[in-house]
Scaffold this motif. Structure first.
Motif, PDB file in Angstrom:
ATOM      1  N   PHE A   1       0.775  -1.028   0.182  1.00 13.03           N
ATOM      2  CA  PHE A   1      -0.073  -0.193  -0.013  1.00 13.03           C
ATOM      3  C   PHE A   1       0.854   1.266  -0.096  1.00 13.03           C
ATOM      4  CE2 PHE A   1      -2.328   3.249   2.454  1.00 13.03           C
ATOM      5  CZ  PHE A   1      -3.394   3.426   1.755  1.00 13.03           C
ATOM      6  N   ASP A   2       0.812   1.979  -1.116  1.00 13.19           N
ATOM      7  CA  ASP A   2       1.282   3.361  -1.153  1.00 13.19           C
ATOM      8  C   ASP A   2       0.786   4.413  -0.216  1.00 13.19           C
ATOM      9  OD1 ASP A   2       2.401   6.129  -1.817  1.00 13.19           O
ATOM     10  OD2 ASP A   2       2.586   5.556  -3.627  1.00 13.19           O
TER      11      ASP A   2
ATOM     12  N   ASP B   1      -2.879   3.973  -3.219  1.00  5.87           N
ATOM     13  CA  ASP B   1      -3.087   2.681  -4.113  1.00  5.87           C
ATOM     14  C   ASP B   1      -1.984   1.589  -3.621  1.00  5.87           C
ATOM     15  OD1 ASP B   1      -5.040   4.329  -5.618  1.00  5.87           O
ATOM     16  OD2 ASP B   1      -3.201   5.486  -6.707  1.00  5.87           O
ATOM     17  N   ASN B   2      -2.207   0.539  -4.416  1.00  2.00           N
ATOM     18  CA  ASN B   2      -1.436  -0.767  -4.104  1.00  2.00           C
ATOM     19  C   ASN B   2      -0.317  -0.467  -5.385  1.00  2.00           C
ATOM     20  OD1 ASN B   2      -2.498  -1.845  -1.860  1.00  2.00           O
ATOM     21  ND2 ASN B   2      -4.180  -2.543  -3.405  1.00  2.00           N
TER      22      ASN B   2
ATOM     23  N   GLY C   1       9.077  -0.529  -8.823  1.00  2.71           N
ATOM     24  CA  GLY C   1       7.888  -0.821  -8.572  1.00  2.71           C
ATOM     25  C   GLY C   1       6.798   0.071  -9.456  1.00  2.71           C
ATOM     26  N   ALA C   2       5.624  -0.217  -9.548  1.00  2.02           N
ATOM     27  CA  ALA C   2       4.451   0.333 -10.383  1.00  2.02           C
ATOM     28  C   ALA C   2       3.218   0.229  -9.791  1.00  2.02           C
ATOM     29  CB  ALA C   2       4.650  -0.229 -11.919  1.00  2.02           C
ATOM     30  N   ASP C   3       2.472   1.479  -9.954  1.00  2.00           N
ATOM     31  CA  ASP C   3       1.248   1.446  -9.411  1.00  2.00           C
ATOM     32  C   ASP C   3       0.266   0.176 -10.016  1.00  2.00           C
ATOM     33  OD1 ASP C   3      -1.653   2.231  -9.312  1.00  2.00           O
ATOM     34  OD2 ASP C   3      -0.773   3.988  -7.966  1.00  2.00           O
ATOM     35  N   VAL C   4      -0.591  -0.287  -9.360  1.00  2.00           N
ATOM     36  CA  VAL C   4      -1.352  -1.563 -10.057  1.00  2.00           C
ATOM     37  C   VAL C   4      -2.413  -0.896 -10.850  1.00  2.00           C
ATOM     38  CG1 VAL C   4      -2.877  -3.410  -9.387  1.00  2.00           C
ATOM     39  CG2 VAL C   4      -0.769  -2.974  -8.113  1.00  2.00           C
TER      40      VAL C   4
ATOM     41  N   ARG D   1       2.903   5.062 -13.195  1.00  2.00           N
ATOM     42  CA  ARG D   1       3.346   5.879 -11.924  1.00  2.00           C
ATOM     43  C   ARG D   1       4.310   4.546 -11.585  1.00  2.00           C
ATOM     44  NH1 ARG D   1      -0.833   7.323  -8.243  1.00  2.00           N
ATOM     45  NH2 ARG D   1      -1.037   9.011  -9.144  1.00  2.00           N
ATOM     46  N   LYS D   2       5.659   5.253 -11.708  1.00  2.00           N
ATOM     47  CA  LYS D   2       6.586   4.167 -11.584  1.00  2.00           C
ATOM     48  C   LYS D   2       7.460   4.483  -9.982  1.00  2.00           C
ATOM     49  CE  LYS D   2       6.672   2.215 -15.654  1.00  2.00           C
ATOM     50  NZ  LYS D   2       6.275   0.943 -15.840  1.00  2.00           N
TER      51      LYS D   2
END
Length: 159
Positions: free
Chosen positions: A40-41, A46-47, A80-83, A88-89
């Motif tokens: 969780f960000d 967002d995940n 990482g990247a927003d699911v 959004r990296k």
């Protein structure tokens, strides 16, 4: 004749005592463990799917006092990247170095140490920066074999 035999026995016992009291040579083991986790960000709500590689190098040796000394290097690298919005990296790279000394484990006993680190997740915008908390537990069995487990959790927004 008896004096010579006694002297040889004394020298043999002395040499054995010296060998037991001397520290052992360091042994190193390196493992690389890829991982994939969704966290969780805390900045966006967002995940984020996080992919990475954890490289751990553990050097062990027995000290002169008979304790087990571990020197550990743990390197985390990845992205990482927003699911929901893959544009959004995030990137991260972190290196932790630490040591600990513990009595040698005997029989079925285990020596263990748990450490917690913060990994900085850098987003495309400064408002997207956040922290991951990495909790790593190292266990040493009576054969001197070291195993570790890593748990990653979201921490706080730094944006």
């Amino acid at each position: 004749m008896t004096a010579i035999t006694f002297r040889r026995a004394f020298i043999a016992v002395f040499m054995l005592a010296v060998l037991v009291a001397m520290p052992t040579a360091a042994r190193a083991q390196t493992t690389q463990q890829p991982f994939e986790v969704t966290l969780f960000d805390p900045c966006t709500g967002d995940n984020v799917l996080i992919l990475g590689l954890e490289t751990t190098t553990i050097t062990t040796n027995v000290t002169g006092s008979g304790d087990l000394h571990l020197s550990i290097s743990d390197i985390f690298k990845g992205a990482g990247a927003d699911v929901l919005d893959p544009s959004r990296k995030y990137t991260y790279s972190d290196n932790e170095q630490f040591n600990f000394t513990t009595p040698l484990p005997v029989g079925s006993d285990l020596a263990d140490s748990t450490s917690t680190f913060k990994i900085f997740m850098k987003g495309s915008k400064s408002l997207d920066n956040w922290m991951i908390k990495a909790t790593i537990t190292f266990k040493v069995n009576s054969n001197g074999v070291v195993t570790k487990s890593t748990a990653l959790t979201s921490d706080v927004c730094k944006g």
